[in-house]
Every structure is written in C-alpha cells, then in structure tokens.
Design a protein around this motif. Structure first.
Motif, short mmCIF file in Angstrom:
data_model
loop_
_atom_site.label_atom_id
_atom_site.label_comp_id
_atom_site.label_asym_id
_atom_site.label_seq_id
_atom_site.Cartn_x
_atom_site.Cartn_y
_atom_site.Cartn_z
N PRO A 66 22.53 -11.99 -3.78
CA PRO A 66 21.86 -10.92 -4.53
C PRO A 66 20.56 -11.32 -5.23
O PRO A 66 20.39 -12.45 -5.67
CB PRO A 66 22.90 -10.50 -5.57
N LEU A 67 19.68 -10.33 -5.33
CA LEU A 67 18.42 -10.42 -6.07
C LEU A 67 18.67 -10.64 -7.56
O LEU A 67 17.92 -11.34 -8.22
CB LEU A 67 17.67 -9.10 -5.88
N PHE A 68 19.74 -10.02 -8.07
CA PHE A 68 20.01 -10.05 -9.51
C PHE A 68 21.04 -11.13 -9.83
O PHE A 68 22.13 -11.16 -9.25
CB PHE A 68 20.54 -8.70 -10.00
N ILE A 69 20.70 -11.96 -10.82
CA ILE A 69 21.57 -13.07 -11.22
C ILE A 69 21.85 -12.91 -12.72
O ILE A 69 20.92 -12.68 -13.50
CB ILE A 69 20.88 -14.42 -10.93
N LEU A 88 10.63 -16.27 -15.67
CA LEU A 88 11.63 -15.28 -15.27
C LEU A 88 11.22 -13.84 -15.59
O LEU A 88 10.63 -13.57 -16.63
CB LEU A 88 12.96 -15.57 -15.96
N VAL A 105 15.82 -11.49 -12.27
CA VAL A 105 15.40 -11.33 -10.88
C VAL A 105 15.21 -12.74 -10.32
O VAL A 105 14.45 -13.54 -10.88
CB VAL A 105 14.08 -10.54 -10.79
N ARG A 106 15.91 -13.07 -9.23
CA ARG A 106 15.99 -14.48 -8.79
C ARG A 106 14.61 -15.13 -8.65
O ARG A 106 13.73 -14.57 -7.98
CB ARG A 106 16.72 -14.60 -7.44
N VAL A 138 10.90 -14.03 -7.37
CA VAL A 138 9.92 -13.64 -8.38
C VAL A 138 9.73 -14.75 -9.41
O VAL A 138 10.72 -15.26 -9.96
CB VAL A 138 10.38 -12.34 -9.09
#
Lengths: 467, 467
Positions: A66-69, A88, A105-106, A138
């Motif tokens: 996933p993009l979101f961590i 970040l 956002v990773r 990102v």
C-alpha cells in the motif's frame, strides 16, 4: 536562433529546455511534482520492460504494497526514520474526518514490506524471499528538479530476505551487476562506474550500499541506481525470523535495491547535445521515423509500406505524414527527440529508388537503396548503439583525472571526476571535500571490482560533484 | 474438512478464503488497503499487458500525471466534486510543515489531466488527443472488500479530447468494445453484458456511461469496466479549446474510461469453485505446472526438460520440485491457485513413457504420452479456455430471468439477474427497486447493441443486485 540554450552557455538551462521542447515532461500543479508526457513516458516504459525482465531473470517476483503506511511504522527503525522524516507527506484527513492515526504517503516501502515478510517467512524453506514492486513514492523536496529530484517519482524497489549473510550479499551484488549495470551499459549505453558507497554516503540502515554512478555531459556525477545489503538491521526490527534445517530460530538477512525515473534525467544529461536528446536504439520506443517529405500519393504509399516492412522486422517505427508542417520544422523536432534513425522519402528519392537515411548519433546522412533499406536500418541501429557507448566511454575516461591529493581532487571536480587512492582521502578528507560540495561517489578495487568494505586496503575513490 | 468454505454455505466467506489461501492478497495495515501478493499481482500484470496492448491499438498513448492534486481543482467541477468529496484523502502536512494549500490524493485524474489537455490542445491538428495512465488512486471506503472496494486500488484511466461530439462518442464505444469487451470475453472468459448506464447510475459529469457487467457465481452483478462520454462538461470547465480548420474557437468533447484491480475480484467470483480459483489459460501467468511426484534423479531430469520444452513452445510454465511436501498438499495448492493444466510425473509414469495431465476446468485427468505432450498441452489450453467461456455463458443465461414486472424483477434478483423492458421500469421503477438494493445494471437494445440514450424506444434493462 538555436532551439535550445547551448550546453556550454548554461547546462542546467539546456537540460530544462530539452525536457520541455522534446516534450518529455512538465512541472505538475503541486510544487515539485511532474507530468510525464507520452514521449517521456514511452522511454520509461522501455526502461521498465528491460529492467523488469532482468529482475525476473534473477528470480524476484513482483507484488504491490500500500501507498499509505501507519505513522507508527516510522517510529520503529530509528536510523531509517531519521533519514526520511523531514521528507514525509502526511494524510491527516480522509473520508471527511480527521484520522485517529495519521498515515504517511510511502517514501519507500522497507517498513511495510518488512512487516509482511515477517508473516510470510516461517521456515528456511521460505527463503530466499525475493520481492519487487513498481510504484510511485513521495519525498517532499526542497529543491526539486524534474526527473532528478521530484516530490513524487516512479521507481522499482526490490526487497529480499535470505537465510545467510553471504546469500544476501551475493544477491545485492547480483542485482547491481546483472540488472542495473547490465541494463545501463547495454541498453542505456552509459558506462557507469560501479562501486561501494562510503559509510558516510550509504543508505540509512544499510551495512553496505552499492551504486552505479553515471557521468553527465557537464562532468558531474549522477547516482543512477543502488543496491543495499541491510544485514540484520531491518530483520531484527520487523522480526523476520525463520526456523533453520535444525529447527533453530534465526534472524533473516535482507537487501533492498531500486532505480527510478531519475534515470530519465541521467539519459538526457549523459547523451544529449545542442540539438537535443540522443536516445540509444536499444532503449528507444521510436527507433526509426519515416518522414514523408511531400504530400505525393506514391510517396505516401511507399512510406507506409516501408513503415510496415520495418515493423514486420521488429523495428519500433513511427510514420510522420504531417506534410502540412515544413520538413525543416519536423526534422528539428525529431532531432530534439533524439530518434536514432530518420528515413526521409520524397518524390526525387523515390524516382531514384532511394531513401535518405540520417543517423542521429554519428550524424551520417546518406542515400540508401530502398531495396535493402530494412537490413541497412537494422545494421545502423546496432552501429549507432555501439557508437554512443564508445563515445560515452571516451568522454568518461577523458574527464576522469588521476590525482594524488585532496586539493587536486577538488580541483578536478570542477570539470569532471577525480580518481584518487582512498587512503589519501579517508573519512576526514571526505568531510573536508564535502565543505566544498564534493563527494566520494563510490569506492572500487584497483581492478574495478566492488570491495566488501571501505576498510579493504588499496581502494580507489571516485570523487565528484553530483546531482 | 474442505480447505475453503463451500460457496453454497457462505459465498462472501468463500471469496475471502480464496483470496487468502490462493495467496492472492491480504489486508494492508491501514484500513481498506491491500497487499497484492506475487500470485495475485502476476494475474494483474497479465491483465495490464492485455489491456495495454488493446489501448495502444486504439491509438492512445500512456503518460503519467501527479498523485497530488491541489484542493482548489476539486472546486471547479461542482457535480464531479460532489461525487468524490466524501471519499478524499487529504495531505495537510509535508516536509515537516503544515501546507498552505492542502493537496488531495487523486481519486481519479479528470481534473489534473483536463488542466494539461487545455495547454496541449491549440488547434484541430492536436485532436484527437488520446491519453492513458496506469496508476494507483485513493477513495476512502466505508465498507472495504478486498479487490472490489479498496481505499487504494490500481487501474488505468483513459482521457481523450475530440473535435466533435460524434468522434468522442465513437471513441468511447470503441474502447468499450475493442478494449474492454474483447479482453473480458476472449481473455478473462467472462461473457459480460455491455450496455448504457441509466441517468441515475452514470458517472458524475458524464452525458453517457457505458459499462461491462459481469455475472458472479452467486448471481450478483459486478461492474467490470466503464467508458464515459463526457460531452463538453469537463472541456468547458478546464477550457479545452481549439481553433478549427476555419480558425473559429471551439470547445472540445472528451471521454474517460477505466478498469481496475476490481477485475481480480470479478475473475475470482465468476470462475471460482469449491476447490479455489480457476484461471483462464489465456490470462494465466502460470498456465502449466509440472509436478515432480517423487525425488528421483531421472524424474527430476525429465521434468526439467519437459518444463524447458514447454517454455520453448511459448507456454508459461512453472516447475514444482518441492518433493519434501506431500503430493496431496501440493495438488490442493495448485487447484486452489487455479492453474489450468497440471502435469504430474512420477517414476511409474516415466517408465511407461507417460505423464498424467490434469485439467482444472474440465476436470479431465488422463495419462498422456510424453512424446507428444507439448502439442497435447497447447491443445488443452485452447479447449480449457473455450470450455470456461462456454460454461460461463451457460451459467449467465440460466441465471437471467425474462420478466415483465418490477415485482418479478426484484424476485429474480434474489438469485440472478432480471431482463425486463425498460419502459416497464423507468426512472420511477428504478428508484423503487433501489429501496431493496436492486439496480438497473445497464440498458441495451433488443439486438444487444448499445443505445445512444435511455430515451430510445424498446430498450431492455438488466436488473440485479451488485457488488
């Protein structure tokens, strides 16, 4: 007036001009982001295909994380976090509400992939676990520059877990040589110098970082790709453990490695000239453009047939029938875009049974019999590829100065790279060079091979200014 | 005990079991996100390759637009915004600071692509402008379900601009049929029903939405892909204007269209059975698995040679040499993963010059002479592809009830789809059905072709419950 700012006048300005006028990319609406236009993205697709095939040949499989961590993941590995936290981007609002735990956002996926590797690895039979991901990441950039440092970029990140330190080390070297170096030299025609990063320059959390360093047209260096041996640092934090053949619990050894859209910047700056980009034929998504010189029925019919013959022979070909635009303007455009071979067909050529073949790299321009043109094009694509690599090797070697002192290394970095004995530099010398913006790009042995540590005797340091 | 919950007992539970036990995907750490594991991602890569080739054959070029979109862009197109705003994820902190203008993580890229199209389109010569993007998008989901509705998913989104309404309409239909329908029927073996969305169901901002609707194993419908004709709605907002051949300023006509990782959910639910997934051979990234039955030198050598022969014939083959795991467990695993053809080779088979060929779809199991096995496998892959499509057509047709009233349509939706004259339903009937969770999936003409509007006479409505 030239279409581009000449390189000698202002190299950074020339670079921006090429990016824009060859229709490679534009700045995005949010600062530091980019829009990759079809011509630029076509190059990236070819890079992906070539790198992906090599990664698969090394046994790694693609997956998607996933993009979101969760923000908490970034508090686990202190050294890693320190490297990334100022960069970040954080989502605090989603679905119309403030989130209880903000999500990051990773900037890279070590943490989330580590978490899942720990679930999937139970026994030595599950190792090595060889994963790769193609994705966007990102990192909030203070001084963005298109392709080279953008807030969002596209890349692949490989993450692997191994049963032994030796296996992890061997795999990180295999990726460096068989994927990155092989691709850069054979496809990009960039004779990268491959070596070990110093402790100062290595990736946060790595025990060894290996890199491919490319020489740009202004003599600066660009880090084109890296392969990291992470030891047990990440595996310990994420508890990637396995039972060995004797039933004993062991901690795994991991690696990570990546290349990104930054390679597009390297390609431009390594091969471009005052007329624009020069694309190596093996990379080019348009290897040949067939230019219809004038709107004449026979010329159009023969040009279309020619394009089909070339496509049937496996050549990536584009047909330019825009006869409402002047030939000069179209030629300028194809030179800007760096298409390796241009075939111009007009009524006179056709009457003679000839076509004019123009080569972007060697700049040869010669009438070629239409009868044997497919074979001639295939030959030209090969020789242009070789010519570009030969030229890049000559340029690189001419711009590397062998020096003996820090002072000379700094001076040589004004216009190229310095090669100097690592024991003449050392950690202190490295810090001193850094005060004038000069860095040790990588260390190699005398024979060019990659050392196991910076403490090996008789190493060579490549010293340069870098993008 | 069966490995999976039987479909008849609990279809949603069966679905989750397949996703997990066939190692397709897992939930990500942030709610609603997913980790796509190598076996699932391999299917997605094949979907991408097949769809991408068809998109390119329709003349569209790939490009890449930024993940981050300024919040202000979402205030321009009121209707579009209304559709998306409750689902947005918003970055408010970046580079360690609060942002002056928050940025939205793209839920779709209409707005940003519209902005750039307006820059790139100046003259009728620039049209049609045919762009496509492969990327991730984010929509905050309240009731996530893996592959079907996830907070982040992977997709392609096509965006095109045209000089005339007719050209835009024709292109949106071309994508529907030549890319989506062709791919779904020929590769996924899913006989989707292709039609027009009602005004109530169409995309926010579209003048016409076309869709491909797939029949799932429990009789529900899944929207597998959509192609939207956007009229001049977006072009007006983003000022995508051009000078026509007469020098008059005109507003362009646009389309957008997409398919996503949701198709993986559709594939599972359309073809899966109580033993797991069933992958159509043309899609499969592993078409054939060669199973070494016992650790015997000759068997291993012959199995390796067999795998090589198959690969040389263009078959995507995997060699299973894990003889330390029981044959039964391995067979269960390959059935779960839905590999179309399994070749089991043991010492006895080898002595007889035979190999056991097991077909996942038709369930045939037969000894096959090793001498002609490559040809036999190629034949089996074709017949299994056809068999799966035939079965899916029969299932679909058996589950569609022709009815005459709203009441019967609702009743039929309990176990399948209803086909009913659209003038028996109408906008009011549609709202009434919606109160019991039943929707009009799409409208077609009597001959199955796609109508130009829901106001055409004598249309047929497909009515169902949907994922």
């Amino acid at each position: 007036m030239p279409v581009l700012t000449p390189q000698a006048d202002d190299f950074p300005r020339w670079y921006q001009d090429v990016v824009s006028k060859a229709e490679l990319a534009e700045n995005g609406p949010v600062r530091g982001t980019m829009v990759i236009r079809p011509y630029g993205y076509g190059l990236w697709e070819r890079m992906q295909a070539e790198v992906d095939a090599r990664i698969k040949a090394c046994g790694a499989q693609n997956a998607y994380f996933p993009l979101f961590i969760p923000q908490s993941y970034f508090q686990r590995e202190a050294e890693h976090v320190e490297g990334f936290s100022p960069e970040l981007a954080v989502v605090t609002i989603a679905g119309g509400k403030e989130l209880e735990e903000p999500v990051v956002v990773r900037p890279t996926s070590e943490t989330v992939i580590g978490e899942y590797m720990a679930k999937w690895v139970q026994s030595y039979r599950d190792l090595p676990l060889l994963l790769n991901q193609w994705s966007n990441v990102v990192r909030w950039e203070l001084r963005p520059r298109i392709f080279l440092r953008t807030t969002e970029f596209l890349w692949q990140e490989g993450h692997t877990a191994h049963a032994t330190s030796a296996d992890a080390r061997a795999y990180s070297e295999r990726i460096l040589h068989e994927v990155y170096e092989d691709f850069m030299v054979r496809v990009l025609a960039m004779p990268v110098v491959v070596g070990l990063k110093t402790v100062k320059e290595r990736f946060a959390g790595a025990v060894n970082s290996l890199s491919c360093e490319g020489m740009m047209g202004d003599g600066k260096a660009l880090q084109m790709g890296t392969s990291h041996e992470l030891g047990q640092n990440f595996a310990r934090v994420f508890e990637i453990e396995f039972l060995d053949a004797e039933g004993t619990r062991q901690t795994a050894w991991t690696t990570s490695w990546g290349v990104s859209t930054r390679m597009l910047g390297g390609l431009i700056m390594a091969h471009g000239d005052d007329d624009g980009l020069r694309v190596p034929p093996r990379l080019a998504h348009v290897q040949v453009v067939v230019v219809v010189v004038r709107a004449d029925d026979e010329v159009i019919a023969r040009s279309r047939a020619l394009a089909q013959e070339l496509a049937a022979a496996g050549v990536r070909v584009h047909l330019d029938e825009r006869t409402d635009i002047s030939l000069g303007r179209r030629v300028t455009d194809w030179e800007l875009k760096g298409i390796p071979v241009r075939l111009e067909l007009g009524p006179r050529d056709l009457a003679d049974g000839m076509v004019t073949m123009v080569r972007r790299i060697s700049r040869e321009k010669a009438p070629t019999p239409l009868a044997g043109v497919v074979a001639a094009v295939l030959g030209a694509l090969d020789t242009e590829q070789d010519a570009l690599l030969d030229e890049a090797i000559a340029q690189r070697d001419a711009r590397i100065a062998d020096v003996d002192s820090l002072e000379d290394a700094r001076a040589a970095s004004e216009s190229g790279w310095a090669r100097v004995a690592w024991d003449r530099v050392g950690t202190e010398g490295e810090s001193e060079l850094a005060t004038s913006g000069v860095t040790v790009r990588c260390l190699t042995r005398r024979d060019g091979s990659v050392p196991a540590s910076q403490d090996e005797a008789d190493l060579v340091a490549y010293v340069a200014r870098a993008y």
